[in-house]
Design an enzyme around this catalytic site. Structure first.
Site, PDB file in Angstrom:
ATOM      1  NE  ARG A 177      -4.136  -1.734   0.143  1.00  0.00           N
ATOM      2  CZ  ARG A 177      -5.324  -1.847   0.719  1.00  0.00           C
ATOM      3  NH1 ARG A 177      -5.762  -0.918   1.503  1.00  0.00           N
ATOM      4  NH2 ARG A 177      -6.076  -2.900   0.462  1.00  0.00           N
ATOM      5  NE  ARG A 215      -7.663   4.282   2.110  1.00  0.00           N
ATOM      6  CZ  ARG A 215      -8.451   3.423   2.729  1.00  0.00           C
ATOM      7  NH1 ARG A 215      -9.695   3.730   2.987  1.00  0.00           N
ATOM      8  NH2 ARG A 215      -7.982   2.252   3.120  1.00  0.00           N
ATOM      9  NE  ARG A 254     -10.894   6.457  -3.601  1.00  0.00           N
ATOM     10  CZ  ARG A 254     -12.214   6.476  -3.515  1.00  0.00           C
ATOM     11  NH1 ARG A 254     -12.908   7.223  -4.336  1.00  0.00           N
ATOM     12  NH2 ARG A 254     -12.845   5.762  -2.602  1.00  0.00           N
ATOM     13  CG  ASP A 272      -8.797  -3.971  -4.422  1.00  0.00           C
ATOM     14  OD1 ASP A 272      -8.259  -3.309  -3.522  1.00  0.00           O
ATOM     15  OD2 ASP A 272      -9.552  -4.939  -4.174  1.00  0.00           O
ATOM     16  CE1 TYR A 329     -12.924  -8.049   1.312  1.00  0.00           C
ATOM     17  CE2 TYR A 329     -11.238  -9.662   0.746  1.00  0.00           C
ATOM     18  CZ  TYR A 329     -11.635  -8.542   1.455  1.00  0.00           C
ATOM     19  OH  TYR A 329     -10.765  -7.910   2.298  1.00  0.00           O
TER      20      TYR A 329
HETATM   21  O1  1CP Z   1       0.054   0.272  -3.227  1.00  0.00           O
HETATM   22  C1  1CP Z   1      -0.375  -0.876  -3.303  1.00  0.00           C
HETATM   23  O2  1CP Z   1      -0.132  -1.748  -2.442  1.00  0.00           O
HETATM   24  C2  1CP Z   1      -1.123  -1.316  -4.553  1.00  0.00           C
HETATM   25  C3  1CP Z   1      -2.546  -1.298  -4.552  1.00  0.00           C
HETATM   26  C4  1CP Z   1      -3.412  -2.240  -3.740  1.00  0.00           C
HETATM   27  C5  1CP Z   1      -3.240  -3.584  -3.371  1.00  0.00           C
HETATM   28  C6  1CP Z   1      -2.021  -4.461  -3.568  1.00  0.00           C
HETATM   29  C7  1CP Z   1      -4.693  -1.860  -3.297  1.00  0.00           C
HETATM   30  C8  1CP Z   1      -5.260  -0.523  -3.471  1.00  0.00           C
HETATM   31  N1  1CP Z   1      -5.310  -2.946  -2.743  1.00  0.00           N
HETATM   32  C9  1CP Z   1      -4.442  -4.012  -2.759  1.00  0.00           C
HETATM   33  C10 1CP Z   1      -4.680  -5.377  -2.296  1.00  0.00           C
HETATM   34  C11 1CP Z   1      -5.876  -5.660  -1.458  1.00  0.00           C
HETATM   35  N2  1CP Z   1      -7.166  -5.205  -1.600  1.00  0.00           N
HETATM   36  C12 1CP Z   1      -5.887  -6.602  -0.401  1.00  0.00           C
HETATM   37  C13 1CP Z   1      -4.688  -7.423   0.000  1.00  0.00           C
HETATM   38  C14 1CP Z   1      -3.762  -6.665   0.887  1.00  0.00           C
HETATM   39  C15 1CP Z   1      -4.333  -6.283   2.248  1.00  0.00           C
HETATM   40  O3  1CP Z   1      -4.615  -7.189   3.042  1.00  0.00           O
HETATM   41  O4  1CP Z   1      -4.462  -5.080   2.477  1.00  0.00           O
HETATM   42  C16 1CP Z   1      -7.189  -6.657   0.129  1.00  0.00           C
HETATM   43  C17 1CP Z   1      -7.676  -7.514   1.289  1.00  0.00           C
HETATM   44  C18 1CP Z   1      -7.992  -5.775  -0.630  1.00  0.00           C
HETATM   45  C19 1CP Z   1      -9.446  -5.519  -0.480  1.00  0.00           C
HETATM   46  C20 1CP Z   1      -9.697  -4.094  -0.205  1.00  0.00           C
HETATM   47  N3  1CP Z   1      -9.655  -3.118  -1.173  1.00  0.00           N
HETATM   48  C21 1CP Z   1      -9.897  -3.474   1.034  1.00  0.00           C
HETATM   49  C22 1CP Z   1      -9.918  -4.184   2.400  1.00  0.00           C
HETATM   50  C23 1CP Z   1     -11.304  -4.412   2.873  1.00  0.00           C
HETATM   51  C24 1CP Z   1     -11.347  -5.236   4.156  1.00  0.00           C
HETATM   52  O5  1CP Z   1     -11.758  -6.394   4.087  1.00  0.00           O
HETATM   53  O6  1CP Z   1     -10.969  -4.716   5.225  1.00  0.00           O
HETATM   54  C25 1CP Z   1     -10.044  -2.093   0.805  1.00  0.00           C
HETATM   55  C26 1CP Z   1     -10.323  -1.018   1.806  1.00  0.00           C
HETATM   56  C27 1CP Z   1      -9.861  -1.892  -0.603  1.00  0.00           C
HETATM   57  C28 1CP Z   1      -9.829  -0.592  -1.331  1.00  0.00           C
HETATM   58  C29 1CP Z   1      -8.472  -0.132  -1.719  1.00  0.00           C
HETATM   59  N4  1CP Z   1      -7.556  -0.885  -2.439  1.00  0.00           N
HETATM   60  C30 1CP Z   1      -6.428  -0.133  -2.668  1.00  0.00           C
HETATM   61  C31 1CP Z   1      -6.641   1.163  -2.059  1.00  0.00           C
HETATM   62  C32 1CP Z   1      -5.663   2.304  -2.106  1.00  0.00           C
HETATM   63  C33 1CP Z   1      -7.898   1.143  -1.469  1.00  0.00           C
HETATM   64  C34 1CP Z   1      -8.596   2.309  -0.760  1.00  0.00           C
HETATM   65  C35 1CP Z   1      -9.531   2.912  -1.722  1.00  0.00           C
HETATM   66  C36 1CP Z   1      -9.887   4.337  -1.432  1.00  0.00           C
HETATM   67  O7  1CP Z   1     -10.872   4.540  -0.710  1.00  0.00           O
HETATM   68  O8  1CP Z   1      -9.217   5.231  -1.955  1.00  0.00           O
END
Ligand code: 1CP
Length: 352
Positions: free
Chosen positions: A34, A38, A47, A84, A160
């Protein structure tokens, strides 16, 4: 002239890729899960412009820009594709929305066999914008940077697809899996095959390595770990290896606890992602290690962070190791703390 060009190109090394392949490089490679996201004001600005998170993921020039944002600020060794893990269910036709403040929401599948009703044929073309993002990154990334592609591991994506939203318990997914273990195994294997295809396409477009995020591996009952985590991961890695034998795969079975060793021994991963609870010294020695710093320490910054970083570097000295967090950057993290962290890792000297 051609010979000279060939000589120069062989000199350019990607320290992160070398490390994943098992070499100890003078520079400890560093990136953060990440690292785009954000906590960065420039991410929040784009965004807001894109309107929705999915618009960002499917807009190649914006997704490439976000991927590169952290590398403009920090001396990282790798860029991770901005996308994602949930684009897979989405590309299979399951609708998906990212609700502000609540995370992802999908209409949960009613039964396991519904996976057969998903649109596997249309899946690659829906993911075309992701591949176009990689094409842009391949042109724009400096030659010493490693480009990381990724996907969610089948168990985590299944959580999911079957539970419908995040938040940590995934009770409905677990119930459905336990109620029909044979049906769930088939579900996971089907998901493994599309995931492998997706990763192979990312590699064909230029990803240097790929990471499988099994964020919810820690929720798997011990007796099911082999079937729900190890077998699907191995199936993906076998297919990726057959198509791209030189591309190392990083596996991140978060909170796998006592199962880390079996995961490393049986799946065929080249590198093992470690959560903050994992103990570096007791990890298997035949794989590269990555991660382990508690994201809370990065949030805290200062001496707390410095001590934790130095402890990890000392514990991993003498073995192939990629510096990273044990989970993603917390969104409240001050960007200056990331700069501080990079400074500590960069000024650390290997024991001679
Ligand atoms: O910078 C990076 O790492 C690249 C982008 C990236 C990656 C690798 C994002 C952007 N998401 C992910 C993987 C991801 N997505 C995972 C595996 C890693 C982890 O455990 O964090 C998971 C579980 C998700 C699912 C997901 N997408 C969640 C989690 C929900 C939960 O169950 O708690 C969330 C909040 C997202 C949205 C998301 N994905 C990425 C970002 C920057 C965001 C936030 C979006 C926003 O509101 O701007």
């Amino acid at each position: 002239m051609q010979n000279k060009a060939a000589m120069i190109s062989t000199v350019i090394e990607k320290p992160m890729l070398e490390t994943l392949k098992g070499r100890i490089t003078p520079r400890v490679p560093l990136w953060l899960m990440r690292q785009a996201g954000r906590y960065l004001p420039e991410y929040r600005a784009l965004r807001a412009e894109a309107g929705s998170f999915l618009n960002l993921c499917y807009n190649p020039s914006m997704a490439a820009e976000i991927t590169l944002q952290p590398l403009r600020r920090y001396d990282f060794d790798a860029a991770i594709l901005f996308s994602d893990i949930l684009v897979i269910p989405h590309a299979l036709g399951q609708s998906l929305a990212f609700v502000e403040g609540e995370g992802p929401q999908l209409p949960p599948l009613e039964k396991l066999s519904d996976i057969d009703r998903l649109d596997i044929a249309g899946f690659e073309s829906r993911l075309a914008p992701v591949y176009q993002t990689i094409d842009i990154l391949k042109r724009e990334l400096p030659a010493d940077k490693t480009l990381i592609g990724f996907a969610g591991a089948p168990w985590t994506v299944a959580c999911y697809m079957l539970h419908g939203r995040g938040g940590g318990s995934f009770a409905r997914a677990k119930e459905m899996a336990l109620a029909d273990s044979k049906g769930f195994q088939e579900f996971l294997l089907k998901l493994s095959d599309v995931t492998a295809r997706y990763l192979i396409s990312q590699i064909r477009h230029g990803a240097d390595t790929v990471q499988l995020f099994d964020s919810w591996a820690g929720l798997v009952p011990d007796a099911c770990f082999e079937d729900w985590v190890i077998a699907p991961t191995k199936r993906i890695i076998d297919q990726v290896r057959a198509a791209a034998p030189d591309v190392p795969v990083i596996g991140f079975p978060r909170q796998a606890g006592a199962h880390y060793a079996a995961y490393a021994a049986e799946t065929g991963i080249a590198a093992l992602g470690l959560d903050p609870q994992a103990d570096i010294a007791s990890m298997p020695r035949h794989v590269c290690l990555q991660g382990n710093l508690d994201p809370e320490k990065l949030l805290a910054g200062g001496d707390t962070m410095r001590r934790a970083v130095l402890d990890i570097l000392a514990a991993a000295e003498g073995r192939p190791f990629v510096f990273n967090l044990g989970h993603g950057v917390i969104k409240e993290t001050p960007p200056e703390h990331v700069a501080e962290l990079v400074g500590i890792v960069r000024s650390w000297q290997r024991a001679t």
